[in-house]
Design a protein around this motif. Structure first.
Motif, PDB file in Angstrom:
ATOM      1  N   LEU A 173     -94.261  18.935  -4.025  1.00 57.43           N
ATOM      2  CA  LEU A 173     -93.367  20.069  -4.292  1.00 57.43           C
ATOM      3  C   LEU A 173     -92.418  20.257  -3.110  1.00 57.43           C
ATOM      4  O   LEU A 173     -92.852  20.472  -1.978  1.00 57.43           O
ATOM      5  CB  LEU A 173     -94.189  21.344  -4.510  1.00 57.43           C
ATOM      6  N   SER A 174     -91.140  20.119  -3.368  1.00 58.23           N
ATOM      7  CA  SER A 174     -90.143  20.213  -2.295  1.00 58.23           C
ATOM      8  C   SER A 174     -88.864  20.812  -2.860  1.00 58.23           C
ATOM      9  O   SER A 174     -88.758  21.081  -4.062  1.00 58.23           O
ATOM     10  CB  SER A 174     -89.863  18.837  -1.684  1.00 58.23           C
ATOM     11  N   TYR A 175     -87.907  21.001  -1.956  1.00 56.03           N
ATOM     12  CA  TYR A 175     -86.613  21.535  -2.374  1.00 56.03           C
ATOM     13  C   TYR A 175     -85.808  20.456  -3.103  1.00 56.03           C
ATOM     14  O   TYR A 175     -85.728  19.312  -2.645  1.00 56.03           O
ATOM     15  CB  TYR A 175     -85.818  22.028  -1.159  1.00 56.03           C
ATOM     16  N   ASP A 180     -77.075  15.586  -5.862  1.00 60.88           N
ATOM     17  CA  ASP A 180     -77.988  14.543  -5.389  1.00 60.88           C
ATOM     18  C   ASP A 180     -77.598  13.978  -4.030  1.00 60.88           C
ATOM     19  O   ASP A 180     -78.463  13.581  -3.238  1.00 60.88           O
ATOM     20  CB  ASP A 180     -78.052  13.403  -6.414  1.00 60.88           C
ATOM     21  N   TYR A 181     -76.295  13.921  -3.765  1.00 54.80           N
ATOM     22  CA  TYR A 181     -75.855  13.294  -2.522  1.00 54.80           C
ATOM     23  C   TYR A 181     -75.843  14.262  -1.336  1.00 54.80           C
ATOM     24  O   TYR A 181     -75.476  13.879  -0.228  1.00 54.80           O
ATOM     25  CB  TYR A 181     -74.455  12.688  -2.709  1.00 54.80           C
ATOM     26  N   LYS A 182     -76.257  15.506  -1.574  1.00 56.33           N
ATOM     27  CA  LYS A 182     -76.297  16.475  -0.482  1.00 56.33           C
ATOM     28  C   LYS A 182     -77.750  16.817  -0.159  1.00 56.33           C
ATOM     29  O   LYS A 182     -78.568  17.032  -1.052  1.00 56.33           O
ATOM     30  CB  LYS A 182     -75.536  17.751  -0.849  1.00 56.33           C
ATOM     31  N   SER A 183     -78.051  16.894   1.123  1.00 59.64           N
ATOM     32  CA  SER A 183     -79.398  17.253   1.538  1.00 59.64           C
ATOM     33  C   SER A 183     -79.549  18.775   1.594  1.00 59.64           C
ATOM     34  O   SER A 183     -78.565  19.512   1.703  1.00 59.64           O
ATOM     35  CB  SER A 183     -79.707  16.662   2.913  1.00 59.64           C
TER      36      SER A 183
END
Length: 437
Positions: A173-175, A180-183
């Protein structure tokens, strides 16, 4: 006539002719050609449409203005809506005047308002409850109408328990980034630091916690962390006479009544709120005078009792006819005017408050207020009802006097943004042995 006179007359006549010729030529150059009637109509139409377009632009610009002037009430519905708003704020004099105006214009306005409320007002209220409220400097105090709220059983099961278990069992489980190309920058922040931030948030901006939890699954689980709510309970339910360590031990014993659920204890257990002010709106009738003997007017006078609590155990009470929007920001610890009382409060049991206070203009009198914390459908722990009100004197052979509670109105809570609340030892880490993770 001699020859000289004849020559002068001829020269003068020649000058006159030249002057007339120049005037004719100049007049012919300035004169415009005649425009046909059809062209005149087209030109007039063009000018009219241009003026209309300019008028539309002006009207549109006015509609985009940031400050909109309040319109004077015209229809019966306008007066009735204003009357209802004033009644909710306890301004019975203004409400009575608006009700009279509304019924003069339409005797059936009360039935029309019910339909207007269902179609126009209620949907806007429901929409505003879904979205986060924009902070505003305007202050408006409302008196909740209707019966008091009864909290459900403290031992009930958490309705979101299954959802919490489902999210907790999900692997990895994560952010999840929106693109998609941005952290996700906040993913670099450890969960321990996020929990410390939420501890501060739950004490000073509790209303933002639900919106934080709705952001994503990770934030939802963080907002349900028991250590956050334990941290808040130890400080919010701390008696002013206790130390922080004593409060820790007391709350650990008390949370057993809520099956060890710290968040439910924070929400349901009666508590004093420090982030705003309690206001009692009072009215009395004063007879007026009239030149007509058979019609005597009456005036409904509104005054307010303001009561503010501080975490260090002190209180500030003020009685005045000044409306809330003019006085609440002034009620700070150093405030001292006529009809201003200073004192201390203690908690008696779970929901009883005992207040001892004094007015410097009456140095030989002490006042004792006993209040009970209640909950309404508008909010938790936002009502204080009178249990007892008395005064006693330092003068020998003079006993105490009890006030009649029938004439005293309950206090209702309103949050105030400008109030800052400082709880003891907020930034200190709690003993890990007391943490429930």
């Amino acid at each position: 006539m001699n020859t000289l006179d004849v020559e002068q007359e001829q020269a003068l006549e020649e000058f006159r002719n030249n002057w007339r010729q120049e005037v004719r030529e100049k007049h012919s150059r300035n004169k415009q050609p005649e425009v046909p009637s059809s062209e005149k109509q087209d030109c007039l139409t063009h000018n009219t449409s241009e003026e209309e377009s300019i008028a539309d632009i002006i009207d549109h610009t006015k509609s985009l203005a940031t400050t909109e002037e309040e319109k004077e009430p015209v229809t019966a519905m306008d007066h009735y809506v204003i009357a209802v708003d004033n009644e909710r704020q306890g301004k019975l004099g203004k409400a009575l005047d608006s009700y009279r105006r509304a019924f003069r214009l339409d005797p059936n306005i009360d039935y029309a308002y019910e339909q207007h409320y269902q179609k126009e007002i209620l949907p806007k209220i429901q929409e505003s409850n879904v979205r986060p409220k924009m902070h505003s400097e305007d202050f408006k105090h409302f008196i909740p109408l209707g019966r008091e709220y009864t909290a459900p059983s403290a031992m009930r099961t958490d309705p979101l328990a299954d959802l919490i278990t489902q999210f907790s069992n999900e692997e990895g489980l994560s952010y999840i980034p929106r693109l998609d190309y941005k952290s996700v920058a906040i993913s670099k922040l450890p969960s321990e630091i996020m929990v410390d931030i939420l501890r501060f948030l739950v004490l000073h901006s509790l209303s933002t916690m639900p919106f934080f939890a709705l952001t994503c699954k990770k934030f939802f689980l963080l907002s349900r962390n028991p250590s956050i709510w334990q941290y808040a309970c130890i400080r919010v339910f701390k008696d002013p006479s206790m130390t922080l360590e004593q409060s820790k031990r007391r709350q650990l014993d008390y949370v057993r009544k809520y099956n060890g659920h710290w968040m439910r204890m924070f929400i349901d257990r009666p508590r004093i709120r420090y982030d705003g002010i309690y206001i009692s709106t009072c009215n009395y009738i004063r007879p007026g005078t009239s030149d007509i003997g058979w019609n005597q007017p009456i005036h409904v006078i509104t005054y307010y009792r303001y009561l503010r609590f501080f975490p260090n155990g002190t209180i500030l009470k003020h009685v005045t006819t000044e409306e809330p929007q003019n006085i609440v920001k002034l009620l700070q610890p150093g405030f001292d005017k006529k009809q201003c009382f200073h004192g201390r409060f203690t908690l008696d049991g779970e929901d009883h408050i005992n207040i001892v206070m004094k007015d410097k203009t009456m140095p030989k009198l002490m006042f004792n207020m006993k209040l009970i914390i209640k909950t309404t459908h508008r909010g938790r722990h936002n009502k204080l009802v009178w249990d007892e009100y008395s005064s006693f004197s330092d003068i020998p052979n003079r006993g105490s006097d009890l006030f009649d509670l029938k004439s005293l109105k309950a206090f209702f809570f309103s949050p105030v943004r400008s109030y800052t609340t400082c709880y003891p030892s907020e930034l200190n880490d709690m003993d890990e042995s007391l943490m429930i993770m």
